[in-house]
Design a protein around this motif. Sequence first.
Motif, PDB file in Angstrom:
ATOM      1  N   SER A  65      17.652  -4.064   0.023  1.00 50.98           N
ATOM      2  CA  SER A  65      16.708  -2.994   0.484  1.00 50.98           C
ATOM      3  C   SER A  65      17.365  -2.627   1.433  1.00 50.98           C
ATOM      4  O   SER A  65      17.426  -1.342   2.039  1.00 50.98           O
ATOM      5  CB  SER A  65      15.349  -3.244   1.077  1.00 50.98           C
ATOM      6  OG  SER A  65      14.498  -4.277  -0.247  1.00 50.98           O
ATOM      7  N   GLN A 109      10.566  -0.280  -2.672  1.00 53.56           N
ATOM      8  CA  GLN A 109      10.711  -1.421  -3.606  1.00 53.56           C
ATOM      9  C   GLN A 109       8.329  -1.702  -3.203  1.00 53.56           C
ATOM     10  O   GLN A 109       7.872  -2.384  -4.503  1.00 53.56           O
ATOM     11  CB  GLN A 109      10.611  -2.774  -2.192  1.00 53.56           C
ATOM     12  CG  GLN A 109      10.865  -4.223  -2.824  1.00 53.56           C
ATOM     13  CD  GLN A 109      11.651  -4.843  -1.874  1.00 53.56           C
ATOM     14  OE1 GLN A 109      12.404  -4.940  -1.235  1.00 53.56           O
ATOM     15  NE2 GLN A 109      11.550  -6.397  -2.903  1.00 53.56           N
ATOM     16  N   ASP A 187      14.142   0.319  -5.802  1.00 56.39           N
ATOM     17  CA  ASP A 187      14.615  -1.179  -5.199  1.00 56.39           C
ATOM     18  C   ASP A 187      13.045  -1.685  -5.860  1.00 56.39           C
ATOM     19  O   ASP A 187      12.221  -1.506  -5.853  1.00 56.39           O
ATOM     20  CB  ASP A 187      14.175  -0.946  -3.864  1.00 56.39           C
ATOM     21  CG  ASP A 187      14.599  -2.192  -3.336  1.00 56.39           C
ATOM     22  OD1 ASP A 187      15.099  -3.111  -3.632  1.00 56.39           O
ATOM     23  OD2 ASP A 187      15.098  -1.654  -1.751  1.00 56.39           O
TER      24      ASP A 187
HETATM   25 MG   LIG Z   1      14.323  -6.474  -0.817  1.00 57.02          MG
END
Ligand SMILES: [Mg+2]
Length: 270
Positions: A65, A109, A187
């Motif tokens: 990330s 994410q 993500d």
């Molecule tokens: Mg991550």
Amino acid sequence: MSDDEPTRASSAPLLSGRGLSRTYRLPRSSPFQPGPVRHALVGADLDVGHGESVALIGESGSGKSTLVKTLLALDTPTEGTVRFDGRPVRPGRASALRWFRRDTGVVLQDPYSSLDPRMRVRDTVAEPLRALSIAGDRRARVDEVLDRVGLTRHHADGYPHELSGGQRQRVAIARAIVHRPRLLVGDEPMSALDVTVRAQILQLLRELRDDLGLSLLTVSHDIGLVQHLADRVAVLHEGRIVEQGTVDAVLRHPGHPYTRALVAAVPTLD
Ligand SMILES: [Mg+2]
Ligand SMILES: Nc1ncnc2c1ncn2[C@@H]1O[C@H](COP(=O)(O)OP(=O)(O)OP(=O)(O)O)[C@@H](O)[C@H]1O
């Protein structure tokens, strides 16, 4: 050549990160000592070519990330540079990055935290069109994109809390592609989707690649998805890219112990 020169070399990769590092200074535990430094990302080089699909894999905490955020100018690297189509990209004023935001779409994410709970789904998906001043029939475009990710008008008029996790993830994907970016960065974009919806989104992404030459950068723990979606894969371990190559080469002949363990855990690979 100056770093600021807006060169547009067509032979350059679409997205290119060089020497990207990100360190965090953790809170100090003593008034007399500086806090410890955490190296979340160390000297990462990563390219995504025009129309190419690249997957980023690695264990939790390996820096995936962090790399995605520095590549997208959502975070400032401690060191290193990012270029898009040969042009330098640096975090800064929204107006200075508008050209870059027009060409990129992002699914972060945690899709829930990136959706405004007070905004109807329809307005959330339309937001990039407004923020980036994209002309055209916005309502029609939003309906079209929602339809492509398998959501209905009924969902469009609702709020994020009324949706399931997978539906919210689809809203995030719809918002990431609504303005027709050249690069889509996700993500873990499909972690909350069941297999049928995942197949539908995969099909959509494949069509966008074939029809519009969309480039993809995807973080995923799912080797099956990586095999389906990616041309190349980069493996992160403790903030460093320890391995990168074609999916076939990396997954069939993994060099790094993490990659070997990952591949060994997939019984169906051969
Ligand atoms: Mg991550
Ligand atoms: N704001 C922060 N402050 C301090 N450390 C951070 C911060 N953000 C990330 N880190 C650290 O940087 C490292 C990399 O984090 P990152 O979120 O990039 O991992 P990841 O590969 O995406 O993991 P996951 O698969 O769990 O999402 C981790 O050790 C994490 O604890």
